[in-house]
Design a protein around this motif. Sequence first.
Motif, PDB file in Angstrom:
ATOM      1  N   THR A  34       1.011  -1.225  -0.013  1.00  0.00           N
ATOM      2  CA  THR A  34      -0.013   0.056   0.141  1.00  0.00           C
ATOM      3  C   THR A  34       0.882   1.198   0.077  1.00  0.00           C
ATOM      4  O   THR A  34       1.828   1.475   0.835  1.00  0.00           O
ATOM      5  CB  THR A  34      -0.929  -0.059   1.247  1.00  0.00           C
ATOM      6  OG1 THR A  34      -1.716  -1.222   1.306  1.00  0.00           O
ATOM      7  CG2 THR A  34      -1.801   1.331   1.029  1.00  0.00           C
ATOM      8  N   LEU A  40      -3.434   3.650  -2.462  1.00  0.00           N
ATOM      9  CA  LEU A  40      -3.561   2.546  -3.484  1.00  0.00           C
ATOM     10  C   LEU A  40      -2.966   1.380  -3.254  1.00  0.00           C
ATOM     11  O   LEU A  40      -1.672   1.481  -2.619  1.00  0.00           O
ATOM     12  CB  LEU A  40      -2.966   3.346  -4.759  1.00  0.00           C
ATOM     13  CG  LEU A  40      -3.579   4.073  -5.458  1.00  0.00           C
ATOM     14  CD1 LEU A  40      -2.835   5.006  -6.602  1.00  0.00           C
ATOM     15  CD2 LEU A  40      -4.975   3.819  -5.824  1.00  0.00           C
ATOM     16  N   LYS A  41      -3.267   0.069  -3.636  1.00  0.00           N
ATOM     17  CA  LYS A  41      -2.715  -1.050  -3.286  1.00  0.00           C
ATOM     18  C   LYS A  41      -2.256  -1.976  -4.397  1.00  0.00           C
ATOM     19  O   LYS A  41      -2.944  -1.988  -5.515  1.00  0.00           O
ATOM     20  CB  LYS A  41      -3.908  -1.759  -2.403  1.00  0.00           C
ATOM     21  CG  LYS A  41      -4.412  -1.665  -1.298  1.00  0.00           C
ATOM     22  CD  LYS A  41      -5.341  -2.306  -0.490  1.00  0.00           C
ATOM     23  CE  LYS A  41      -5.929  -1.761   0.814  1.00  0.00           C
ATOM     24  NZ  LYS A  41      -4.711  -1.546   1.649  1.00  0.00           N
ATOM     25  N   GLY A  42      -1.064  -2.643  -4.470  1.00  0.00           N
ATOM     26  CA  GLY A  42      -0.710  -3.679  -5.387  1.00  0.00           C
ATOM     27  C   GLY A  42      -0.697  -4.953  -4.739  1.00  0.00           C
ATOM     28  O   GLY A  42      -0.430  -5.083  -3.588  1.00  0.00           O
ATOM     29  N   ASP A 108       1.814  -4.137 -10.133  1.00  0.00           N
ATOM     30  CA  ASP A 108       0.341  -3.420  -9.871  1.00  0.00           C
ATOM     31  C   ASP A 108       0.414  -2.189  -9.150  1.00  0.00           C
ATOM     32  O   ASP A 108      -0.348  -1.327  -9.654  1.00  0.00           O
ATOM     33  CB  ASP A 108      -0.353  -4.588  -8.949  1.00  0.00           C
ATOM     34  CG  ASP A 108      -1.940  -4.226  -8.966  1.00  0.00           C
ATOM     35  OD1 ASP A 108      -2.186  -3.496  -9.478  1.00  0.00           O
ATOM     36  OD2 ASP A 108      -2.626  -4.961  -7.883  1.00  0.00           O
ATOM     37  N   LEU A 109       1.173  -2.008  -8.032  1.00  0.00           N
ATOM     38  CA  LEU A 109       1.171  -0.771  -7.379  1.00  0.00           C
ATOM     39  C   LEU A 109       1.659   0.421  -8.180  1.00  0.00           C
ATOM     40  O   LEU A 109       1.222   1.444  -8.344  1.00  0.00           O
ATOM     41  CB  LEU A 109       2.057  -1.072  -6.251  1.00  0.00           C
ATOM     42  CG  LEU A 109       1.994   0.479  -5.210  1.00  0.00           C
ATOM     43  CD1 LEU A 109       0.614   0.510  -4.772  1.00  0.00           C
ATOM     44  CD2 LEU A 109       3.069   0.000  -4.022  1.00  0.00           C
ATOM     45  N   GLY A 113      -2.589   0.405  -8.980  1.00  0.00           N
ATOM     46  CA  GLY A 113      -3.382  -0.705  -8.482  1.00  0.00           C
ATOM     47  C   GLY A 113      -4.509  -1.239  -9.364  1.00  0.00           C
ATOM     48  O   GLY A 113      -5.594  -1.492  -8.813  1.00  0.00           O
TER      49      GLY A 113
END
Length: 360
Positions: A34, A40-42, A108-109, A113
């Motif tokens: 995070t 935002l999260k990965g 992803d991050l 995300g």
Amino acid sequence: MKIDFLEHTLQFKFDAGTSRGVMREHNVVYVILTDPETELKGIGECAPLPGLSVDNKTQVIDFLKSLKKSEEYLNIPLASAEAFEIVEELVPEDLPSVRFGLETALLDLISGGKKEIYEGEFYQGQKRIPINGLIWMGDEEFMLSQIRKKIDSGFNCLKMKIGAIDFETELNVLNFIRRNFSEKDLTVRVDANGAFSTTEALSKLEKLSKYDLHSIEQPIKPGNIEGMRMLCKKTPLPIALDEELIAVDAKKGEEFLTAIEPQYIILKPTLLGGLKVSDKWIKNAEKLNIDWWMTSALESNIGLNAISQFTAYKNVILPQGLGTGQLYHNNIDSPLTIENGEIFYDKNKKWDLSLFKKTR
């Protein structure tokens, strides 16, 4: 970045039989990164397979706990190359599933995300990947039922697990397929998961070759390099190395593949150590004119999404082993969709990430 993790038990919709036994559930660990400023999260998936992976769930959790203690010193990478460097520095090679999970969580991050692991037409919903329909072991009627369903669903490539039930029964199933579908109409692969002994392997391959098969995965147990080399040299049926690649240093991949000379290799990032390592294997194989395809190692849609995007980035032609998203009762709902023997990213569907509100 803030580091969390979450354990999850995936429940199979049926008893998934292989030559290594029957699976009813699969325990995975999600790593969640995070950005403390944006929230935002990965999310990445660490999903070692018991009895097959170099690492296990306990080792994964212990490492993520230790990593969490140093989170305040870890900065969010700005580009994918930096993400891969971070993973190589932080994660030992004997934790391949963690390398894959952390790589994909970082990617992803970086994308905000959005589950966009690789930019391209696949994520935009404009590109589809051909896949094989997976036929699990069971009694003859169960296997025939799966075959009919896959063909009715539009698959023109099937992969059949063999090696755990009576060999003659398996040949009967293949005979049924070829009586109804020619090699031109339906491509058939088989996967023995190392079930054949070295003394019987060649004779069994000769019997299997009568059914115009595309290939057989891992006919004998991994680790017998000389035995596999001789089998690849004499086989009447193309051989694909699968488990054989696990625990082999990709830096020595060219030497390893030169020694065995397989017709194909199969890549599972969770078992090999991530996407960067898989890319090294691909380059080694292509240098030696050995073809390859990617396969899920029974990850949920989190891991499958990352593998699918990586695969699409490679512009593959052969059907890939990416149809595992339909195996579980409690998978993570996602835009990944299978239709007419192809997987694609349906932009009209959304991710259901409610599970990840439960991080510790």
